[in-house]
Design a protein around this motif. Structure first.
Motif, PDB file in Angstrom:
ATOM      1  N   LEU A 100      40.624  43.527  52.240  1.00  0.00           N
ATOM      2  CA  LEU A 100      41.520  44.300  51.370  1.00  0.00           C
ATOM      3  C   LEU A 100      41.405  43.927  49.901  1.00  0.00           C
ATOM      4  CD1 LEU A 100      44.810  44.462  53.487  1.00  0.00           C
ATOM      5  CD2 LEU A 100      43.028  46.201  53.264  1.00  0.00           C
ATOM      6  N   LEU A 101      41.172  42.641  49.609  1.00  0.00           N
ATOM      7  CA  LEU A 101      41.154  42.203  48.213  1.00  0.00           C
ATOM      8  C   LEU A 101      39.738  41.977  47.680  1.00  0.00           C
ATOM      9  CD1 LEU A 101      44.116  39.642  48.290  1.00  0.00           C
ATOM     10  CD2 LEU A 101      44.178  42.071  47.664  1.00  0.00           C
ATOM     11  N   LEU A 102      38.916  41.224  48.434  1.00  0.00           N
ATOM     12  CA  LEU A 102      37.568  40.914  47.950  1.00  0.00           C
ATOM     13  C   LEU A 102      36.624  42.106  48.081  1.00  0.00           C
ATOM     14  CD1 LEU A 102      35.572  38.836  46.854  1.00  0.00           C
ATOM     15  CD2 LEU A 102      35.145  38.106  49.210  1.00  0.00           C
ATOM     16  N   VAL A 103      36.526  42.669  49.293  1.00  0.00           N
ATOM     17  CA  VAL A 103      35.589  43.783  49.527  1.00  0.00           C
ATOM     18  C   VAL A 103      36.018  45.031  48.760  1.00  0.00           C
ATOM     19  CG1 VAL A 103      34.546  45.281  51.251  1.00  0.00           C
ATOM     20  CG2 VAL A 103      34.972  42.901  51.786  1.00  0.00           C
ATOM     21  N   ALA A 104      37.270  45.464  48.965  1.00  0.00           N
ATOM     22  CA  ALA A 104      37.760  46.641  48.250  1.00  0.00           C
ATOM     23  C   ALA A 104      37.742  46.398  46.747  1.00  0.00           C
ATOM     24  CB  ALA A 104      39.168  46.996  48.722  1.00  0.00           C
ATOM     25  N   GLY A 105      38.109  45.188  46.331  1.00  0.00           N
ATOM     26  CA  GLY A 105      38.117  44.859  44.911  1.00  0.00           C
ATOM     27  C   GLY A 105      36.732  44.946  44.295  1.00  0.00           C
ATOM     28  N   MET A 106      35.727  44.357  44.972  1.00  0.00           N
ATOM     29  CA  MET A 106      34.350  44.418  44.463  1.00  0.00           C
ATOM     30  C   MET A 106      33.831  45.857  44.458  1.00  0.00           C
ATOM     31  SD  MET A 106      33.053  41.496  43.507  1.00  0.00           S
ATOM     32  CE  MET A 106      31.285  41.682  43.685  1.00  0.00           C
ATOM     33  N   ALA A 107      34.155  46.610  45.520  1.00  0.00           N
ATOM     34  CA  ALA A 107      33.713  48.006  45.606  1.00  0.00           C
ATOM     35  C   ALA A 107      34.333  48.836  44.478  1.00  0.00           C
ATOM     36  CB  ALA A 107      34.088  48.590  46.962  1.00  0.00           C
ATOM     37  N   PHE A 108      35.643  48.692  44.277  1.00  0.00           N
ATOM     38  CA  PHE A 108      36.322  49.435  43.218  1.00  0.00           C
ATOM     39  C   PHE A 108      35.780  49.038  41.836  1.00  0.00           C
ATOM     40  CE2 PHE A 108      40.573  50.149  45.681  1.00  0.00           C
ATOM     41  CZ  PHE A 108      39.869  50.865  46.637  1.00  0.00           C
ATOM     42  N   MET A 313      48.977  37.917  53.519  1.00  0.00           N
ATOM     43  CA  MET A 313      48.538  39.170  54.147  1.00  0.00           C
ATOM     44  C   MET A 313      49.452  40.331  53.785  1.00  0.00           C
ATOM     45  SD  MET A 313      47.020  38.270  57.940  1.00  0.00           S
ATOM     46  CE  MET A 313      48.388  37.256  58.518  1.00  0.00           C
ATOM     47  N   ALA A 314      50.767  40.093  53.823  1.00  0.00           N
ATOM     48  CA  ALA A 314      51.723  41.154  53.486  1.00  0.00           C
ATOM     49  C   ALA A 314      51.542  41.609  52.042  1.00  0.00           C
ATOM     50  CB  ALA A 314      53.151  40.661  53.707  1.00  0.00           C
ATOM     51  N   THR A 315      51.336  40.663  51.135  1.00  0.00           N
ATOM     52  CA  THR A 315      51.129  40.990  49.723  1.00  0.00           C
ATOM     53  C   THR A 315      49.851  41.803  49.531  1.00  0.00           C
ATOM     54  OG1 THR A 315      52.230  38.926  49.095  1.00  0.00           O
ATOM     55  CG2 THR A 315      50.928  40.026  47.398  1.00  0.00           C
ATOM     56  N   ALA A 316      48.785  41.390  50.235  1.00  0.00           N
ATOM     57  CA  ALA A 316      47.503  42.099  50.128  1.00  0.00           C
ATOM     58  C   ALA A 316      47.627  43.536  50.615  1.00  0.00           C
ATOM     59  CB  ALA A 316      46.435  41.360  50.946  1.00  0.00           C
ATOM     60  N   VAL A 317      48.330  43.734  51.734  1.00  0.00           N
ATOM     61  CA  VAL A 317      48.526  45.081  52.277  1.00  0.00           C
ATOM     62  C   VAL A 317      49.299  45.952  51.290  1.00  0.00           C
ATOM     63  CG1 VAL A 317      49.762  46.397  54.051  1.00  0.00           C
ATOM     64  CG2 VAL A 317      48.350  44.454  54.713  1.00  0.00           C
ATOM     65  N   LEU A 318      50.414  45.441  50.789  1.00  0.00           N
ATOM     66  CA  LEU A 318      51.250  46.231  49.877  1.00  0.00           C
ATOM     67  C   LEU A 318      50.521  46.560  48.575  1.00  0.00           C
ATOM     68  CD1 LEU A 318      54.681  44.422  50.423  1.00  0.00           C
ATOM     69  CD2 LEU A 318      53.987  46.662  51.288  1.00  0.00           C
ATOM     70  N   LEU A 319      49.805  45.581  48.006  1.00  0.00           N
ATOM     71  CA  LEU A 319      49.077  45.811  46.765  1.00  0.00           C
ATOM     72  C   LEU A 319      47.976  46.848  46.955  1.00  0.00           C
ATOM     73  CD1 LEU A 319      48.497  45.072  43.806  1.00  0.00           C
ATOM     74  CD2 LEU A 319      47.034  43.206  44.640  1.00  0.00           C
ATOM     75  N   THR A 320      47.236  46.738  48.058  1.00  0.00           N
ATOM     76  CA  THR A 320      46.151  47.691  48.333  1.00  0.00           C
ATOM     77  C   THR A 320      46.691  49.098  48.525  1.00  0.00           C
ATOM     78  OG1 THR A 320      44.943  45.914  49.448  1.00  0.00           O
ATOM     79  CG2 THR A 320      44.146  48.149  49.795  1.00  0.00           C
ATOM     80  N   GLY A 334      40.042  47.509  40.727  1.00  0.00           N
ATOM     81  CA  GLY A 334      39.204  46.542  41.428  1.00  0.00           C
ATOM     82  C   GLY A 334      39.417  45.136  40.895  1.00  0.00           C
ATOM     83  N   ALA A 335      39.517  45.004  39.574  1.00  0.00           N
ATOM     84  CA  ALA A 335      39.745  43.695  38.956  1.00  0.00           C
ATOM     85  C   ALA A 335      41.095  43.120  39.385  1.00  0.00           C
ATOM     86  CB  ALA A 335      39.679  43.815  37.435  1.00  0.00           C
ATOM     87  N   THR A 336      42.098  43.987  39.545  1.00  0.00           N
ATOM     88  CA  THR A 336      43.427  43.553  39.983  1.00  0.00           C
ATOM     89  C   THR A 336      43.370  42.964  41.388  1.00  0.00           C
ATOM     90  OG1 THR A 336      44.443  45.291  38.638  1.00  0.00           O
ATOM     91  CG2 THR A 336      45.821  44.287  40.342  1.00  0.00           C
ATOM     92  N   LEU A 337      42.664  43.634  42.298  1.00  0.00           N
ATOM     93  CA  LEU A 337      42.524  43.132  43.669  1.00  0.00           C
ATOM     94  C   LEU A 337      41.764  41.808  43.694  1.00  0.00           C
ATOM     95  CD1 LEU A 337      41.649  46.455  45.571  1.00  0.00           C
ATOM     96  CD2 LEU A 337      43.830  45.233  45.584  1.00  0.00           C
ATOM     97  N   LEU A 338      40.698  41.712  42.895  1.00  0.00           N
ATOM     98  CA  LEU A 338      39.912  40.471  42.844  1.00  0.00           C
ATOM     99  C   LEU A 338      40.747  39.313  42.291  1.00  0.00           C
ATOM    100  CD1 LEU A 338      36.485  41.853  41.570  1.00  0.00           C
ATOM    101  CD2 LEU A 338      36.980  40.933  43.832  1.00  0.00           C
ATOM    102  N   ALA A 339      41.571  39.596  41.287  1.00  0.00           N
ATOM    103  CA  ALA A 339      42.434  38.564  40.717  1.00  0.00           C
ATOM    104  C   ALA A 339      43.420  38.037  41.754  1.00  0.00           C
ATOM    105  CB  ALA A 339      43.185  39.122  39.506  1.00  0.00           C
TER     106      ALA A 339
END
Length: 351
Positions: A100-108, A313-320, A334-339
């Motif tokens: 949710l954070l690394l893969v989606a973040g890098m892709a975005f 995990m809950a934070t990652a789900v809500l942020l995504t 994408g930068a927000t998810l990576l951060a």
């Protein structure tokens, strides 16, 4: 890239066997095992994709669901056998955070650097969002809350009941997307690309490659698990950090690379489906299956995560969900998810 992975496999597998027999240092073998598994995972992914195209979309969907997280499942089973339930739960957490954070973040981020705005199927994103909330915020939080007033046996019984429910709902979700509502929310252009797609390998070649790669992964994974303790002592890594960062990244490396490549090609529907779909596989299929498999080992694994794991995990789900539910993305999202991933990684390293 495929040539590099092929070289890594043909060198890595024999060296893994030789190094294991000659008892090379654990840290060196840990690195060799990780690189070999990543290369083998790419072959498993290519074989599965070829079979999916040959067999058709419905059976193909089931194949992708079955083998999408096969590497991590195999590593986790050997970890359970070794009594490392903490590593297994941490690797499941790491997969959710990583996808949710690394893969989606890098892709975005990478896709957003090349294209100012990228769009994807908003209906699929919202469908997956509902399942993510159920799988993480409902199915993972409830065992933690109820286990406070339950005995170990009762907690395990609760975990098994929740696991069976998750598996049934996951199969129902596959049936919904692949049978009863297949193509209803699909972009016509995406469907046309799928219809024109040609398999990389023929059916029998793909089956043979998949079988051999799975056997090799099983062997190397069993050896990898036995290096965790020595590597943790050498680098000062906790069992939690090894599971959340190392095992999760190694187990999902091929999918990570695929999602980023698809985003770079502006195929965001596929990139988002890889990130979200893999997370759902872990939460609703891999985790419940591991809970049930643990019943056959001396140490059972209840579906009870630590508080930091649950909050992360809950934070990652809500942020995504907040960032992806509009069907559009850009490099800043994408930068927000990576951060967020970096902040959580630092926290777990220091625990």
């Amino acid at each position: 890239m495929n040539k590099i992975f092929a070289i890594m496999v043909f060198i890595g597998v024999p060296i893994s066997v030789i190094g294991s027999l000659m008892h090379w240092p654990s840290v060196i073998m840990f690195i060799i095992y990780c690189l070999t598994i990543i290369a083998l995972a790419s072959f498993m992914g290519r074989a599965t994709e070829s079979l999916a195209i040959v067999a058709g979309p419905r059976i193909g969907g089931l194949l992708n669901a079955t083998f999408g997280n096969a590497v991590e499942l195999i590593i986790s089973i050997f970890s359970l056998q070794a009594g490392l339930t903490g590593v297994v739960l941490a690797s499941l957490t790491g997969s959710v955070l990583g996808n949710l954070l690394l893969v989606a973040g890098m892709a975005f981020f990478i896709g957003g650097v090349k294209y100012k705005r990228q769009k994807f199927n908003v209906y699929d994103a919202r469908h997956n969002s509902g399942l993510l909330i159920f799988a993480v915020l409902v199915a993972f939080v409830i065992p933690e809350v109820f286990s406070v007033n339950l005995s170990k046996t009762e907690t395990m019984n609760l975990s098994v009941g929740i696991s069976i429910t998750l598996i049934i709902l996951y199969l129902a979700a596959l049936f919904f997307k692949l049978v009863t509502h297949r193509g209803i929310y699909q972009d016509p252009e995406v469907k046309q690309v799928e219809d024109e797609e040609e398999p990389e390998w023929g059916k029998w070649k793909a089956i043979i490659v998949l079988a051999l790669a799975t056997l090799a992964v099983a062997y190397v994974s069993e050896k990898l698990v036995h290096t965790f303790e020595a590597v943790g002592e050498s680098f000062g890594w906790s069992e939690l950090f090894i599971g959340i960062v190392i095992v999760a990244i190694v187990g999902n490396a091929a999918e990570h690379a695929s999602a980023i490549l698809m985003a770079y090609k502006n195929k965001m529907d596929i990139a988002v489906e890889i990130a979200f779909g893999s997370t759902l596989q872990v939460a609703m299929f891999v985790a419940p299956v591991l809970v049930i498999i643990s019943l056959f080992f001396s140490q059972n694994m209840p579906l009870v995560f630590t508080l930091p794991e649950l909050v992360a995990m809950a934070t990652a789900v809500l942020l995504t969900i907040v960032l992806a539910n509009d069907g559009e993305t850009n490099w800043f999202e994408g930068a927000t998810l990576l951060a967020a991933y970096v902040i959580m990684g630092i926290g777990f390293y220091l625990l």
